[in-house]
Design a protein around this motif. Structure first.
Motif, PDB file in Angstrom:
ATOM      1  N   MET A 202       0.896  -1.269   0.024  1.00 24.83           N
ATOM      2  CA  MET A 202      -0.049   0.165   0.009  1.00 24.83           C
ATOM      3  C   MET A 202       0.688   1.173   0.023  1.00 24.83           C
ATOM      4  SD  MET A 202      -1.611  -0.176   4.015  1.00 24.83           S
ATOM      5  CE  MET A 202      -2.245  -1.681   3.606  1.00 24.83           C
ATOM      6  N   THR A 203       0.214   2.434  -0.479  1.00 25.87           N
ATOM      7  CA  THR A 203       0.810   3.506  -0.710  1.00 25.87           C
ATOM      8  C   THR A 203       0.045   4.643  -0.739  1.00 25.87           C
ATOM      9  OG1 THR A 203       2.785   4.858  -1.980  1.00 25.87           O
ATOM     10  CG2 THR A 203       1.257   3.646  -3.237  1.00 25.87           C
ATOM     11  N   GLY A 204       0.215   5.738  -0.279  1.00 23.62           N
ATOM     12  CA  GLY A 204      -0.662   7.043  -0.367  1.00 23.62           C
ATOM     13  C   GLY A 204      -0.659   7.657  -1.652  1.00 23.62           C
ATOM     14  N   ILE A 205      -1.907   7.977  -2.078  1.00 26.78           N
ATOM     15  CA  ILE A 205      -2.308   8.736  -3.409  1.00 26.78           C
ATOM     16  C   ILE A 205      -3.117   9.845  -3.328  1.00 26.78           C
ATOM     17  CG2 ILE A 205      -1.612   6.543  -4.812  1.00 26.78           C
ATOM     18  CD1 ILE A 205      -4.692   6.060  -5.127  1.00 26.78           C
ATOM     19  N   ARG A 206      -3.266  10.509  -4.356  1.00 26.41           N
ATOM     20  CA  ARG A 206      -4.156  11.680  -4.277  1.00 26.41           C
ATOM     21  C   ARG A 206      -5.274  11.394  -5.475  1.00 26.41           C
ATOM     22  NH1 ARG A 206      -7.237  15.121  -2.024  1.00 26.41           N
ATOM     23  NH2 ARG A 206      -7.657  17.063  -2.742  1.00 26.41           N
ATOM     24  N   SER A 207      -6.480  10.893  -5.315  1.00 27.64           N
ATOM     25  CA  SER A 207      -7.373  10.544  -6.302  1.00 27.64           C
ATOM     26  C   SER A 207      -8.394  11.573  -6.642  1.00 27.64           C
ATOM     27  CB  SER A 207      -8.290   9.381  -5.817  1.00 27.64           C
ATOM     28  OG  SER A 207      -7.359   8.257  -5.611  1.00 27.64           O
ATOM     29  N   PHE A 208      -8.290  11.880  -8.239  1.00 27.65           N
ATOM     30  CA  PHE A 208      -9.380  12.824  -8.885  1.00 27.65           C
ATOM     31  C   PHE A 208     -10.269  12.136  -9.578  1.00 27.65           C
ATOM     32  CE2 PHE A 208      -5.688  15.056  -7.619  1.00 27.65           C
ATOM     33  CZ  PHE A 208      -6.219  16.510  -7.411  1.00 27.65           C
ATOM     34  N   PHE A 209     -11.431  12.019  -9.519  1.00 30.74           N
ATOM     35  CA  PHE A 209     -12.711  11.271 -10.082  1.00 30.74           C
ATOM     36  C   PHE A 209     -14.201  11.667 -10.101  1.00 30.74           C
ATOM     37  CE2 PHE A 209     -12.364   9.752  -5.743  1.00 30.74           C
ATOM     38  CZ  PHE A 209     -13.783   9.752  -5.306  1.00 30.74           C
ATOM     39  N   LEU A 210     -14.887  11.407 -11.179  1.00 35.32           N
ATOM     40  CA  LEU A 210     -16.267  11.855 -11.115  1.00 35.32           C
ATOM     41  C   LEU A 210     -16.848  10.735 -10.402  1.00 35.32           C
ATOM     42  CD1 LEU A 210     -16.406  12.723 -14.900  1.00 35.32           C
ATOM     43  CD2 LEU A 210     -16.456  14.231 -12.955  1.00 35.32           C
ATOM     44  N   TRP A 211     -18.064  11.390  -9.326  1.00 34.37           N
ATOM     45  CA  TRP A 211     -18.946  10.437  -8.554  1.00 34.37           C
ATOM     46  C   TRP A 211     -20.019  11.382  -8.438  1.00 34.37           C
ATOM     47  CZ3 TRP A 211     -19.579   5.883  -7.447  1.00 34.37           C
ATOM     48  CH2 TRP A 211     -20.312   5.433  -6.695  1.00 34.37           C
ATOM     49  N   GLU A 212     -21.131  10.683  -9.047  1.00 34.83           N
ATOM     50  CA  GLU A 212     -22.509  11.550  -9.234  1.00 34.83           C
ATOM     51  C   GLU A 212     -22.460  12.862  -9.619  1.00 34.83           C
ATOM     52  OE1 GLU A 212     -23.663  11.069  -4.870  1.00 34.83           O
ATOM     53  OE2 GLU A 212     -24.122   9.144  -4.976  1.00 34.83           O
ATOM     54  N   GLY A 213     -21.774  12.852 -10.726  1.00 38.23           N
ATOM     55  CA  GLY A 213     -21.624  14.034 -11.393  1.00 38.23           C
ATOM     56  C   GLY A 213     -20.716  15.207 -11.115  1.00 38.23           C
ATOM     57  N   GLU A 214     -20.047  15.050 -10.034  1.00 37.86           N
ATOM     58  CA  GLU A 214     -19.158  16.018  -9.378  1.00 37.86           C
ATOM     59  C   GLU A 214     -17.642  15.427  -9.477  1.00 37.86           C
ATOM     60  OE1 GLU A 214     -20.312  18.954  -7.913  1.00 37.86           O
ATOM     61  OE2 GLU A 214     -22.129  18.498  -8.616  1.00 37.86           O
ATOM     62  N   VAL A 215     -16.692  16.281  -9.770  1.00 37.60           N
ATOM     63  CA  VAL A 215     -15.251  16.070  -9.449  1.00 37.60           C
ATOM     64  C   VAL A 215     -14.895  15.937  -8.210  1.00 37.60           C
ATOM     65  CG1 VAL A 215     -12.865  16.940 -10.061  1.00 37.60           C
ATOM     66  CG2 VAL A 215     -14.797  17.153 -11.827  1.00 37.60           C
ATOM     67  N   GLN A 216     -14.353  14.878  -7.795  1.00 34.22           N
ATOM     68  CA  GLN A 216     -14.061  14.634  -6.421  1.00 34.22           C
ATOM     69  C   GLN A 216     -12.392  14.629  -6.217  1.00 34.22           C
ATOM     70  OE1 GLN A 216     -16.664  14.002  -4.056  1.00 34.22           O
ATOM     71  NE2 GLN A 216     -18.008  14.289  -5.844  1.00 34.22           N
ATOM     72  N   ARG A 217     -12.254  15.103  -5.040  1.00 32.32           N
ATOM     73  CA  ARG A 217     -10.615  15.008  -4.578  1.00 32.32           C
ATOM     74  C   ARG A 217     -10.292  14.330  -3.502  1.00 32.32           C
ATOM     75  NH1 ARG A 217     -12.316  19.432  -6.954  1.00 32.32           N
ATOM     76  NH2 ARG A 217     -11.649  20.307  -8.920  1.00 32.32           N
TER      77      ARG A 217
END
Length: 108
Positions: free
Chosen positions: A36-51
């Motif tokens: 495991m390693t730490g990451i920063r995720s950016f993704f679309l969820w329910e029509g919104e950009v999540q960070r």
């Protein structure tokens, strides 16, 4: 070797949750290794950009254990729809692959 191997990827919000998930996976012999390693995720969820800050888990296992691993992650993962992606391993050091097989085999 006749047996197939794979790596499974999942992400989870926190380090403690990631460690608990990894330990459960190993205790149930669903994988031989979880990194495991730490990451920063950016993704679309329910029509919104999540960070989000997440932990990325790289899970080494056999294709024969994949379905049980997927079920375990689905049951114990806190996300409604967790990322569970299987990546085939087409080659590897024979000693390492043998270790994967023996570690994920049921005792007895």
């Amino acid at each position: 070797m006749n047996e197939e191997y794979c790596m499974v990827i999942t992400t989870i919000a926190g380090g403690e949750e990631a460690e608990e998930l990894a330990e459960g996976i190993l205790a149930n012999r669903l994988a031989a290794c979880v990194q495991m390693t730490g990451i920063r995720s950016f993704f679309l969820w329910e029509g919104e950009v999540q960070r989000e800050t997440e932990m990325l888990l790289l899970i080494k296992t056999t294709t024969g254990r994949y379905n049980a691993l997927e079920s375990y992650i689905s049951e114990y993962h806190p996300y409604d729809v967790p990322e569970i992606i299987r990546i085939p391993v087409t080659a590897g050091l024979s000693g390492y692959l043998s270790w994967l097989s023996s570690t994920t085999a049921f005792p007895g």
